[in-house]
Motif scaffolding. Structure first.
Motif, PDB file in Angstrom:
ATOM      1  N   CYS A 325     -23.620  57.076 -47.244  1.00 24.53           N
ATOM      2  CA  CYS A 325     -24.841  57.530 -46.573  1.00 24.53           C
ATOM      3  C   CYS A 325     -26.081  57.138 -47.385  1.00 24.53           C
ATOM      4  O   CYS A 325     -26.175  57.429 -48.567  1.00 24.53           O
ATOM      5  N   ILE A 326     -27.030  56.463 -46.724  1.00 26.12           N
ATOM      6  CA  ILE A 326     -28.240  56.042 -47.433  1.00 26.12           C
ATOM      7  C   ILE A 326     -29.473  56.853 -47.013  1.00 26.12           C
ATOM      8  O   ILE A 326     -30.610  56.426 -47.173  1.00 26.12           O
ATOM      9  N   CYS A 327     -29.215  58.028 -46.447  1.00 23.41           N
ATOM     10  CA  CYS A 327     -30.321  58.929 -46.065  1.00 23.41           C
ATOM     11  C   CYS A 327     -31.395  59.034 -47.145  1.00 23.41           C
ATOM     12  O   CYS A 327     -32.575  59.052 -46.849  1.00 23.41           O
ATOM     13  N   ILE A 330     -33.698  56.275 -47.044  1.00 23.01           N
ATOM     14  CA  ILE A 330     -34.484  56.337 -45.806  1.00 23.01           C
ATOM     15  C   ILE A 330     -35.597  57.375 -45.951  1.00 23.01           C
ATOM     16  O   ILE A 330     -36.740  57.133 -45.587  1.00 23.01           O
ATOM     17  N   CYS A 340     -27.946  50.987 -42.780  1.00 20.94           N
ATOM     18  CA  CYS A 340     -26.751  51.758 -43.151  1.00 20.94           C
ATOM     19  C   CYS A 340     -25.509  51.168 -42.499  1.00 20.94           C
ATOM     20  O   CYS A 340     -25.466  50.967 -41.290  1.00 20.94           O
ATOM     21  N   VAL A 342     -22.615  52.394 -41.903  1.00 21.00           N
ATOM     22  CA  VAL A 342     -21.809  53.213 -40.985  1.00 21.00           C
ATOM     23  C   VAL A 342     -22.616  53.750 -39.804  1.00 21.00           C
ATOM     24  O   VAL A 342     -22.090  54.448 -38.950  1.00 21.00           O
ATOM     25  N   PHE A 343     -23.897  53.390 -39.747  1.00 19.87           N
ATOM     26  CA  PHE A 343     -24.766  53.859 -38.659  1.00 19.87           C
ATOM     27  C   PHE A 343     -24.155  53.516 -37.296  1.00 19.87           C
ATOM     28  O   PHE A 343     -23.831  52.357 -37.020  1.00 19.87           O
ATOM     29  N   CYS A 347     -20.718  57.115 -38.353  1.00 19.81           N
ATOM     30  CA  CYS A 347     -21.684  58.210 -38.314  1.00 19.81           C
ATOM     31  C   CYS A 347     -22.425  58.223 -36.976  1.00 19.81           C
ATOM     32  O   CYS A 347     -23.133  57.275 -36.639  1.00 19.81           O
ATOM     33  N   LEU A 353     -22.263  61.962 -40.656  1.00 18.37           N
ATOM     34  CA  LEU A 353     -21.936  61.957 -42.081  1.00 18.37           C
ATOM     35  C   LEU A 353     -23.083  62.541 -42.900  1.00 18.37           C
ATOM     36  O   LEU A 353     -22.898  63.105 -43.960  1.00 18.37           O
ATOM     37  N   GLY A 354     -24.288  62.324 -42.396  1.00 19.81           N
ATOM     38  CA  GLY A 354     -25.467  62.830 -43.106  1.00 19.81           C
ATOM     39  C   GLY A 354     -26.356  63.593 -42.137  1.00 19.81           C
ATOM     40  O   GLY A 354     -26.282  63.397 -40.923  1.00 19.81           O
ATOM     41  N   CYS A 356     -29.458  63.327 -41.521  1.00 23.07           N
ATOM     42  CA  CYS A 356     -30.456  62.533 -40.784  1.00 23.07           C
ATOM     43  C   CYS A 356     -29.946  62.136 -39.400  1.00 23.07           C
ATOM     44  O   CYS A 356     -30.710  61.706 -38.546  1.00 23.07           O
ATOM     45  N   MET A 357     -28.628  62.247 -39.214  1.00 20.58           N
ATOM     46  CA  MET A 357     -28.061  61.930 -37.908  1.00 20.58           C
ATOM     47  C   MET A 357     -28.001  63.173 -37.020  1.00 20.58           C
ATOM     48  O   MET A 357     -27.812  63.080 -35.810  1.00 20.58           O
ATOM     49  N   CYS A 364     -32.151  58.683 -38.421  1.00 21.31           N
ATOM     50  CA  CYS A 364     -30.909  58.096 -37.911  1.00 21.31           C
ATOM     51  C   CYS A 364     -30.631  58.549 -36.485  1.00 21.31           C
ATOM     52  O   CYS A 364     -30.207  57.762 -35.631  1.00 21.31           O
TER      53      CYS A 364
HETATM   54  S1  SF4 Z   1     -27.015  59.914 -41.656  1.00 17.53           S
HETATM   55 FE1  SF4 Z   1     -25.395  58.508 -41.073  1.00 17.53          FE
HETATM   56  S2  SF4 Z   1     -26.438  56.679 -40.292  1.00 17.53           S
HETATM   57 FE2  SF4 Z   1     -27.933  57.882 -41.464  1.00 17.53          FE
HETATM   58  S3  SF4 Z   1     -27.859  57.003 -43.518  1.00 17.53           S
HETATM   59 FE3  SF4 Z   1     -26.465  58.760 -43.501  1.00 17.53          FE
HETATM   60  S4  SF4 Z   1     -24.472  57.871 -42.984  1.00 17.53           S
HETATM   61 FE4  SF4 Z   1     -26.014  56.326 -42.457  1.00 17.53          FE
END
Ligand code: SF4
Lengths: 372, 103
Positions: A325-327, A330, A340, A342-343, A347, A353-354, A356-357, A364
């Motif tokens: 996760c690169i939240c 971001i 990301c 896995v976007f 996820c 996963l994070g 922000c989704m 996300c």
């Molecule tokens: S929330 Fe999901 S899509 Fe957003 S950076 Fe984290 S893992 Fe990636």
């Protein structure tokens, strides 16, 4: 002038014709820009508007939106989400919280999972409902897990005020209220995101007033326009920022004049001051420790402070995010969700996963809905 | 989370509670955080059960007027949009200096 209607307040600020006209004005003005405009919309509500109405696509190439950390759920570090889950699992505790919190993943599941396993978790639409829950369950301890920026903080304070007035003493508060100006300063201090203009939040500003952003013009020579949430508001604000740049001005301006003032809502500010004070430091997901960036209950309300009452079972060690996760990047304005891996795959809003989704205001989530 | 929605006050009740209309949805909200008195027919912003601020009708109508003039100007392609020409009795509409406090 005719009389205002409720419909006007919604639809006139989404009028595609007005947006087009503003876009053509922006295009002309943007040609004169000496350097590209890198504008951070600090508030996740604006990120949502920008994505939903495709504003990125109708603006010239030398205007870039950098999405900011203004999503209260997204910036909560995992250890605090864990607090909510741990508290929810205590005997005789009802955990009440607003909206999105329920689905945010902690280090081991979410509040939704805890609820499925038998914990009493209530999702609220109104902070007010906590009073009713507490009255109906006099033998239970109702923990209000309070999240949100300055827009939501006064509601927690007003809730406390009502509770005390009505003699309700079985509500406990776990305060996670965060402040908007400190992360703006942190982002400017780090300099990594190379931001040269800000769109100021709508409803945070209704409470704290446009004056709260003056430090950005003074200390960082960066203009700010406080903008409404509708797409026409954002377009007009962009135009105002470009005008400032082209005229060599650097000011805090208010586009959202219909609701924002320079001083803000003084009643709400007083209410907050009565019950809460600034923490020395607070750990933000992605941004790390930021001094004086969040609130806590005042000492005199310690007997209602869930963080103090249950301190022995609430660990405070930092917990890392999922490694894919690169939240964090971001939230700092360094990457977009499309970076990301896995976007939209591993996820999704159904299986985040994070955080922000999860939230509507998370970048996300907004990209998932509108930019896939 | 920070979304506050415009609503119209229908009735003011006991305990500083107001009944409001949000595009057809009726609900009750607390007025405990309102910085100024409100009455039936006023527009307020609603956030998680509370009215948090009044919407300034004059400012809202002015913005709407600018957007309307802009849209009309854009629809007429021979007419170059000149922001300086968008004026009313109070002066230029699109680039007004920040409002004086307590005006
Ligand atoms: S929330 Fe999901 S899509 Fe957003 S950076 Fe984290 S893992 Fe990636």
């Amino acid at each position: 002038m005719s009389k205002l209607t409720l419909k006007d307040l919604y639809f006139k600020f989404r009028d595609p014709k007005a947006m087009k006209a503003l876009a053509s004005l922006i295009e002309k003005e943007a040609l004169k820009l000496k350097e590209p405009l890198r504008v951070m919309e600090i508030c996740g509500g604006h990120t949502h508007t920008i994505m939903k109405y495709g504003l990125k696509q109708i603006l010239p190439k030398n205007i870039t939106f950098i999405h900011g950390p203004g999503c209260p759920v997204c910036v909560m570090p995992k250890e605090r989400i864990d607090h909510a889950i741990i508290l929810a699992k205590q005997k005789d505790v009802i955990l009440a919280t607003l909206g999105d919190m329920i689905r945010v993943p902690g280090s081991n599941g979410s509040l939704a999972k805890a609820r499925a396993e038998g914990a009493d978790v209530r999702a609220l639409h109104s902070a007010f409902d906590v009073l009713k829950i507490a009255q109906e369950n006099p033998n239970k301890k109702v923990v209000f897990f309070a999240i949100g920026f300055e827009t939501t903080t006064p509601m927690t304070a007003a809730l406390m005020e009502r509770a005390f007035k009505e003699g309700i003493r079985n509500i406990y508060y776990h305060i996670n209220h965060v402040l908007v100006p400190p992360p703006m300063r942190a982002i400017m201090d780090s300099g990594e995101a190379k931001i040269n203009a800000f769109i100021g939040p709508s409803h945070v500003s209704v409470i704290i007033g446009a004056k709260s952003y003056e430090f950005l013009t003074k200390d960082y020579n960066t203009p700010v326009v406080v903008a409404g949430f509708e797409p026409v508001d954002v377009m007009e604000s962009i135009l105002m920022l470009i005008r400032q740049k082209n005229e060599g001005r650097c000011e805090v301006e208010i586009q959202y004049k219909r609701a924002t003032t320079w001083e803000g809502n003084l009643v709400a500010q007083e209410m907050i001051k009565k019950y809460m004070e600034v923490r020395d430091t607070f750990r933000w997901r992605g941004l790390g420790d930021i001094p004086k960036s969040a609130l806590k209950l005042k000492e005199e309300y310690s007997e209602f402070d869930a963080e103090k009452i249950w301190k022995d079972i609430l660990p405070n060690d930092p917990i890392d995010d999922h490694k894919l996760c690169i939240c964090g990047e971001i939230l700092k304005g360094l990457k977009t969700p499309l970076d990301c891996k896995v976007f939209g795959k591993a996820c999704t809003p159904q299986n985040p996963l994070g955080s922000c989704m999860v939230s509507d205001e998370g970048a996300c989530n907004a990209y998932y809905r509108y930019a896939r | 989370m920070c979304l506050a929605i415009p609503s119209k006050i229908l009735k003011i009740k006991e305990n500083n509670i107001a009944e409001v209309d949000t595009l057809g949805v009726k609900r009750e909200v607390s007025l405990d955080l309102m910085p100024e008195p409100v009455k039936e027919g006023d527009y307020v912003l609603i956030h998680v059960g509370y009215a948090m601020g009044k919407i300034d009708e004059k400012e809202a109508l002015e913005s709407i007027e600018v957007y309307k003039m802009l849209a009309e100007a854009a629809a007429n392609e021979e007419y170059e949009i000149d922001p300086e020409k968008l004026v009313n009795e109070d002066g230029p509409l699109l680039y007004k200096p920040p409002r004086e406090e307590n005006e």
